[in-house]
Design an enzyme around this catalytic site. Structure first.
Site, PDB file in Angstrom:
ATOM      1  N   HIS A   1     -49.180 -78.012  39.989  1.00 39.39           N
ATOM      2  CA  HIS A   1     -48.043 -77.115  39.755  1.00 39.39           C
ATOM      3  C   HIS A   1     -47.393 -76.706  41.072  1.00 39.39           C
ATOM      4  CE1 HIS A   1     -45.982 -73.726  37.568  1.00 39.39           C
ATOM      5  NE2 HIS A   1     -45.986 -73.212  38.798  1.00 39.39           N
ATOM      6  N   GLU A   2     -48.196 -76.216  42.000  1.00 34.42           N
ATOM      7  CA  GLU A   2     -47.622 -75.751  43.265  1.00 34.42           C
ATOM      8  C   GLU A   2     -47.040 -76.913  44.071  1.00 34.42           C
ATOM      9  OE1 GLU A   2     -47.028 -72.769  43.586  1.00 34.42           O
ATOM     10  OE2 GLU A   2     -48.346 -72.020  42.000  1.00 34.42           O
TER      11      GLU A   2
ATOM     12  N   HIS B   1     -43.481 -77.503  43.085  1.00 31.09           N
ATOM     13  CA  HIS B   1     -42.572 -76.644  43.859  1.00 31.09           C
ATOM     14  C   HIS B   1     -42.348 -77.228  45.253  1.00 31.09           C
ATOM     15  CE1 HIS B   1     -42.125 -73.322  41.121  1.00 31.09           C
ATOM     16  NE2 HIS B   1     -43.403 -72.996  41.108  1.00 31.09           N
TER      17      HIS B   1
ATOM     18  N   HIS C   1     -39.850 -79.918  45.373  1.00 29.40           N
ATOM     19  CA  HIS C   1     -38.496 -79.364  45.253  1.00 29.40           C
ATOM     20  C   HIS C   1     -37.965 -78.962  46.636  1.00 29.40           C
ATOM     21  CE1 HIS C   1     -35.920 -76.730  42.268  1.00 29.40           C
ATOM     22  NE2 HIS C   1     -35.202 -77.644  42.882  1.00 29.40           N
TER      23      HIS C   1
END
Length: 672
Positions: free
Chosen positions: A461-462, A465, A468
């Protein structure tokens, strides 16, 4: 001796000179950086030349360069490796940084220049990105109070300054409660705990100077303890401490802070003419209005609650079979759910963890990014800001894209949770700048660290990010990377989690940390078959927090937030054995800053999209389909906030999704 924070960073990739930076360097560096920024902003506001995009908007984008650099180091360290000196400076800086922000965004001369550009925008020959940045700057100034009269601007500045002080105090109180609580575990207290839980408790004890194992409030330790310990008395004690964070009385109690924060947020919204803080906060998001948020949350609440209540009945039967009378309690749920999962799916979390070592999962994460986007990761030598931190250079076809730092282990100096931040963001304005991106987690340390399935999902999940940030390809820092609508920012992170479940990824990387043997096919099959296990519980505990957050901000601020919390949960019929994921006194998402205030729903709003986005790869017949991956990078990961979120998603997928893929992904479609 020169202050290293203010010197040229001439080392590899212009990384901060961590080894040379001491705590006493920060305060004077902030003084210099704030003075430079004030002078630069004053020069822009007082420029005798007529406003144009370059001398106003672009100039503002570069006006705080030194401040951005110093703050990028300090605030990352303050969250990930706190010291008393850093906490004291953070308290001192909170009102100063807020005051500076208000000075900029309520400067009448500066706002007049922006308004002049806005009025003439059709004649300026702006690129699409420039037009978007101008629009966002004007929105920011208006929402900060630039259009108010002088008394209104002064009051807005005072409100924001007080909110900054309160949010900092809330966060530091929570860290103190988490840091200070631990319980030594005697040999008999370790009964039934898998080896990995015992090892984590031993490591936590060593960090705290104890001779033996201890139980702490770190999620990666307390959750498996609640999951595996047959000692109901110890589970109850640990759970009580976990949910009491921020509500223990004394100096670290957050309940009064939460009430004042909510009242000030309501005042802030009313100053700007909004009926509520939620209406103010949601206006620029994809959701637009509180009613749309509540509609989504309640569409999921109904089937989730039905599933959770059915599961609770099954777990209560196991509790009673063990000779315990009375109701199923919150400290019972994880223990009996794990036993039921093992019985129904022949699935044991303890048997899974040896195949999910941190090095193996990092390898999986990097391999997925390589196959999707052609990225390569080369380990870097430190020193970084803490010995636990690892670093990599990220390249594509030999071109440097980013530096990625991973800080994965729990420690007393680190706030709880997991997050991604950038010490430096990507931009092209003023010359190409590539990012320094940081992922922070709180995994139990080991040799190697063995992750739970939930830990592995957090890791992915991290890193979503981080992608991105690393793949950002825009000119202006204002729209770089994760500078997007709050209910869009979780799309890349939640989407990347899907690749952890791709069978070929597990087959390649989920290998036993001692033997190197791949995860047995039958274990992998049982893991994936149990993928929606306990989603009634997980969805209900999340929605409880999201709906309380919305209620706090949708009407008049409650004088007693705890009473309103209880009222909202009672109105929902919250199952007694399922608490909110984050109760008010430790709801850092909502009270340690404005980021997720009236916005905790964002994870679910983004999940509607991430379920649909991964379906695009499934429809292509390949989880690594090059054309789909290229569209994902072009329209989502590299685009930042260059276009409204709805436009970016529709450009990637061709349409906006419905809620059905989310319900299917959580295994709730048949409970609807």
């Amino acid at each position: 001796m020169p202050n290293p924070l203010l010197s040229d960073w001439s080392g590899p990739f212009a990384l901060p000179p961590f080894a040379a930076i001491a705590d006493d360097h920060f305060a004077p560096a902030f003084d210099v950086a704030l003075a430079e920024a004030r002078a630069a902003v004053a020069a822009i506001a007082g420029n005798p030349e007529p406003p144009d995009f370059a001398n106003t908007i672009a100039a503002l984008e570069l006006a705080e360069g030194t401040l951005d650099r110093v703050a990028g180091v300090f605030y990352n360290l303050a969250g990930a490796d706190s010291t008393p000196a850093r906490e004291a400076l953070q308290r001192d800086l909170a009102p100063k940084m807020s005051a500076f922000s208000s000075e900029v965004t309520t400067n009448p001369a500066l706002f007049a220049r922006i308004e002049a550009l806005w009025a003439a925008r059709e004649t300026l020959g702006l690129s699409l990105e420039q037009a978007r940045v101008l629009d966002l700057y004007r929105q920011m100034f208006l929402r900060a109070g630039a259009g108010l009269d002088a008394p209104g601007r002064a009051r807005m500045a005072a409100v924001k300054e007080r909110l900054a002080v309160l949010s900092t105090a809330f966060s530091q109180n929570l860290l103190a409660d988490e840091r200070d609580w631990f319980v030594p575990l005697a040999p008999e207290d370790l009964e039934g705990l898998p080896e990995f839980v015992q090892a984590a408790a031993q490591a936590a004890g060593a960090e705290r100077g104890q001779a033996g194992p201890v139980l702490t409030l770190n999620r990666s330790l307390i959750v498996p303890f609640l999951q595996f310990s047959p000692r109901r008395d110890l589970r109850a004690r640990a759970f009580a401490a976990w949910v009491a964070r921020g509500a223990n009385g004394g100096e670290t109690d957050n309940r009064a802070l939460a009430a004042e924060i909510l009242a000030l947020r309501e005042e802030r919204a009313k100053l700007l003419g909004y009926p509520s803080f939620a209406a103010y906060k949601l206006e620029p998001e994809m959701a637009r209005s509180p009613d749309r948020v509540r509609d989504l949350l309640m569409r999921v609440w109904v089937p989730a609650k039905a599933r959770a209540e059915a599961d609770a009945g099954q777990l209560a039967e196991l509790l009673h079979a063990d000779g315990h009378n009375g109701a199923l309690e919150p400290w019972d749920w994880r223990y009996y759910s794990e036993r039921r999962r093992k019985a129904l799916h022949d699935f044991d979390e303890a048997a899974l963890k040896p195949y999910l070592s941190l090095p193996a999962m990092l390898g999986a994460m990097f391999d997925v990014a390589s196959r999707l986007f052609g990225l390569s990761f080369r380990p870097l030598d430190g020193p970084f800001y803490h010995p636990d931190v690892q670093g990599w250079e990220v390249t594509r076809e030999g071109r440097h894209l980013a530096v990625f730092l991973g800080d994965y282990y729990a420690r007393a100096s680190k706030r709880s949770g997991a997050w991604c931040s950038a010490m430096r963001s990507q931009r092209k304005l003023g010359g190409e700048v590539r990012p320094i991106v940081l992922n922070v987690c709180n995994f139990a340390k080991g040799d190697p660290a063995l992750l739970s399935w939930d830990d592995a999902r957090t890791l992915f999940h991290e890193f979503g990010h981080a992608l991105h940030q690393m793949l950002s390809d825009v000119t202006h820092p204002f729209i770089s990377g994760t500078s997007v609508a709050r209910d869009f920012v979780e799309l890349p992170s939640q989407l990347f989690e899907h690749w952890l479940e791709v069978p070929e990824v597990l087959a390649r990387h989920a290998r036993h940390h001692q033997t190197g043997a791949p995860m047995p096919e039958d274990l992998r099959a049982r893991l994936l078959a149990a993928g929606t296990w306990d989603q009634g519980f997980a969805t209900v505990e999340y929605l409880g927090s999201a709906l309380v957050d919305l209620a706090f901000h949708q009407g008049a601020a409650p004088a007693d937030p705890m009473a309103m919390q209880a009222e909202v949960l009672a109105g929902l019929g919250m199952p007694r054995a399922i608490p909110m994921r984050h109760a008010t006194p430790h709801f850092a998402h909502v009270f340690s800053g404005d980021g997720y205030s009236a916005g905790y729903y964002s994870y679910m709003w983004s999940e509607v999209m991430d379920a649909d986005a991964f379906a695009a790869f499934e429809e292509a017949g390949d989880p690594f389909d090059p054309a789909t991956a290229a569209r994902l990078e072009r329209f989502i990961l590299s685009a930042g906030g260059s276009r409204p979120a709805e436009e970016l998603y529709a450009a990637f997928r061709g349409r906006m999704p419905g809620v059905e893929p989310l319900l299917k992904g959580r295994g709730l479609l048949d409970a609807a």
